[in-house]
Scaffold this motif. Structure first.
Motif, PDB file in Angstrom:
ATOM      1  N   LYS A  83       3.045   5.971  -2.988  1.00 33.96           N
ATOM      2  CA  LYS A  83       4.209   6.767  -3.388  1.00 33.96           C
ATOM      3  C   LYS A  83       4.275   7.014  -4.897  1.00 33.96           C
ATOM      4  N   LYS A  84       3.449   6.327  -5.677  1.00 36.65           N
ATOM      5  CA  LYS A  84       3.404   6.545  -7.120  1.00 36.65           C
ATOM      6  C   LYS A  84       2.659   7.832  -7.486  1.00 36.65           C
ATOM      7  N   TYR A  85       1.951   8.410  -6.523  1.00 35.23           N
ATOM      8  CA  TYR A  85       1.098   9.561  -6.785  1.00 35.23           C
ATOM      9  C   TYR A  85       1.613  10.800  -6.058  1.00 35.23           C
ATOM     10  N   LYS A  86       1.274  11.956  -6.620  1.00 35.58           N
ATOM     11  CA  LYS A  86       1.670  13.230  -6.011  1.00 35.58           C
ATOM     12  C   LYS A  86       0.743  13.607  -4.865  1.00 35.58           C
ATOM     13  N   LEU A 121       0.824  -1.203   0.000  1.00 38.63           N
ATOM     14  CA  LEU A 121       0.000   0.000   0.000  1.00 38.63           C
ATOM     15  C   LEU A 121       0.862   1.258   0.000  1.00 38.63           C
ATOM     16  N   ILE A 122       1.913   1.262   0.791  1.00 36.06           N
ATOM     17  CA  ILE A 122       2.831   2.407   0.828  1.00 36.06           C
ATOM     18  C   ILE A 122       3.483   2.600  -0.534  1.00 36.06           C
ATOM     19  N   GLU A 172      -7.109   9.579  -9.717  1.00 38.65           N
ATOM     20  CA  GLU A 172      -6.373   8.385 -10.113  1.00 38.65           C
ATOM     21  C   GLU A 172      -5.868   7.616  -8.886  1.00 38.65           C
ATOM     22  N   ALA A 173      -5.362   8.357  -7.913  1.00 43.75           N
ATOM     23  CA  ALA A 173      -4.863   7.722  -6.689  1.00 43.75           C
ATOM     24  C   ALA A 173      -5.993   7.026  -5.948  1.00 43.75           C
ATOM     25  N   ALA A 174      -7.132   7.680  -5.827  1.00 45.21           N
ATOM     26  CA  ALA A 174      -8.270   7.089  -5.123  1.00 45.21           C
ATOM     27  C   ALA A 174      -8.745   5.818  -5.833  1.00 45.21           C
ATOM     28  N   ALA A 175      -8.784   5.843  -7.155  1.00 44.20           N
ATOM     29  CA  ALA A 175      -9.198   4.650  -7.910  1.00 44.20           C
ATOM     30  C   ALA A 175      -8.224   3.497  -7.686  1.00 44.20           C
ATOM     31  N   ALA A 176      -6.929   3.796  -7.690  1.00 37.56           N
ATOM     32  CA  ALA A 176      -5.921   2.751  -7.475  1.00 37.56           C
ATOM     33  C   ALA A 176      -6.004   2.183  -6.061  1.00 37.56           C
ATOM     34  N   ILE A 177      -6.245   3.044  -5.089  1.00 37.54           N
ATOM     35  CA  ILE A 177      -6.346   2.585  -3.697  1.00 37.54           C
ATOM     36  C   ILE A 177      -7.610   1.756  -3.508  1.00 37.54           C
ATOM     37  N   ASP A 178      -8.709   2.174  -4.133  1.00 38.44           N
ATOM     38  CA  ASP A 178      -9.945   1.395  -4.077  1.00 38.44           C
ATOM     39  C   ASP A 178      -9.712   0.004  -4.662  1.00 38.44           C
ATOM     40  N   ASN A 179      -9.037  -0.057  -5.802  1.00 43.20           N
ATOM     41  CA  ASN A 179      -8.721  -1.342  -6.421  1.00 43.20           C
ATOM     42  C   ASN A 179      -7.834  -2.184  -5.506  1.00 43.20           C
ATOM     43  N   PHE A 180      -6.893  -1.547  -4.833  1.00 40.63           N
ATOM     44  CA  PHE A 180      -6.014  -2.261  -3.908  1.00 40.63           C
ATOM     45  C   PHE A 180      -6.844  -2.958  -2.826  1.00 40.63           C
ATOM     46  N   PHE A 181      -7.760  -2.221  -2.205  1.00 42.78           N
ATOM     47  CA  PHE A 181      -8.542  -2.789  -1.109  1.00 42.78           C
ATOM     48  C   PHE A 181      -9.589  -3.792  -1.582  1.00 42.78           C
ATOM     49  N   THR A 182     -10.122  -3.619  -2.783  1.00 45.17           N
ATOM     50  CA  THR A 182     -11.173  -4.533  -3.236  1.00 45.17           C
ATOM     51  C   THR A 182     -10.658  -5.743  -3.995  1.00 45.17           C
ATOM     52  N   GLU A 183      -9.484  -5.614  -4.639  1.00 42.99           N
ATOM     53  CA  GLU A 183      -8.985  -6.714  -5.462  1.00 42.99           C
ATOM     54  C   GLU A 183      -7.611  -7.238  -5.034  1.00 42.99           C
ATOM     55  N   GLU A 184      -6.614  -6.363  -5.005  1.00 47.10           N
ATOM     56  CA  GLU A 184      -5.239  -6.793  -4.778  1.00 47.10           C
ATOM     57  C   GLU A 184      -4.999  -7.332  -3.374  1.00 47.10           C
ATOM     58  N   LEU A 185      -5.682  -6.799  -2.394  1.00 44.25           N
ATOM     59  CA  LEU A 185      -5.479  -7.229  -1.005  1.00 44.25           C
ATOM     60  C   LEU A 185      -5.818  -8.708  -0.840  1.00 44.25           C
ATOM     61  N   LYS A 186      -6.707  -9.219  -1.656  1.00 45.63           N
ATOM     62  CA  LYS A 186      -7.089 -10.633  -1.594  1.00 45.63           C
ATOM     63  C   LYS A 186      -5.922 -11.559  -1.916  1.00 45.63           C
ATOM     64  N   THR A 187      -4.959 -11.066  -2.718  1.00 43.01           N
ATOM     65  CA  THR A 187      -3.844 -11.912  -3.158  1.00 43.01           C
ATOM     66  C   THR A 187      -2.630 -11.812  -2.256  1.00 43.01           C
ATOM     67  N   LEU A 188      -2.633 -10.890  -1.309  1.00 48.85           N
ATOM     68  CA  LEU A 188      -1.461 -10.709  -0.439  1.00 48.85           C
ATOM     69  C   LEU A 188      -1.566 -11.518   0.823  1.00 48.85           C
TER      70      LEU A 188
END
Length: 80
Positions: free
Chosen positions: A19-22, A14-15, A64-80
């Motif tokens: 860090k990819k966003y301003k 997540l960090i 863009e940052a909010a969309a990426a973070i939303d995707n992180f919590f709804t999709e990517e977190l499942k794989t970690l």
């Protein structure tokens, strides 16, 4: 989120994502708000499984940052 809280692997991912966003990204739990830029800040927040945490995004690329973070919590977190 695991019952004991956000563990190291998803917190690190997540960090790195943030860090990819301003934009400044913060997490709020109750009356506490931390900037999402270090593991220490996440640990200080003390979020546990079942806690309500709000993500705050402010800056030039916040949509863009909010969309990426939303995707992180709804999709990517499942794989970690």
């Amino acid at each position: 989120m695991a019952a004991e809280g956000i563990h190291a692997r998803p917190a690190t991912a997540l960090i790195r994502l943030v860090k990819k966003y301003k934009s400044i990204v913060s997490l709020r739990k109750g009356e506490s708000t931390i900037q999402l830029n270090s593991m220490l800040n996440i640990l200080t927040l003390g979020a546990k499984g079942g806690d309500t945490v709000t993500v705050l995004v402010d800056g030039a690329d916040e949509a863009e940052a909010a969309a990426a973070i939303d995707n992180f919590f709804t999709e990517e977190l499942k794989t970690l």
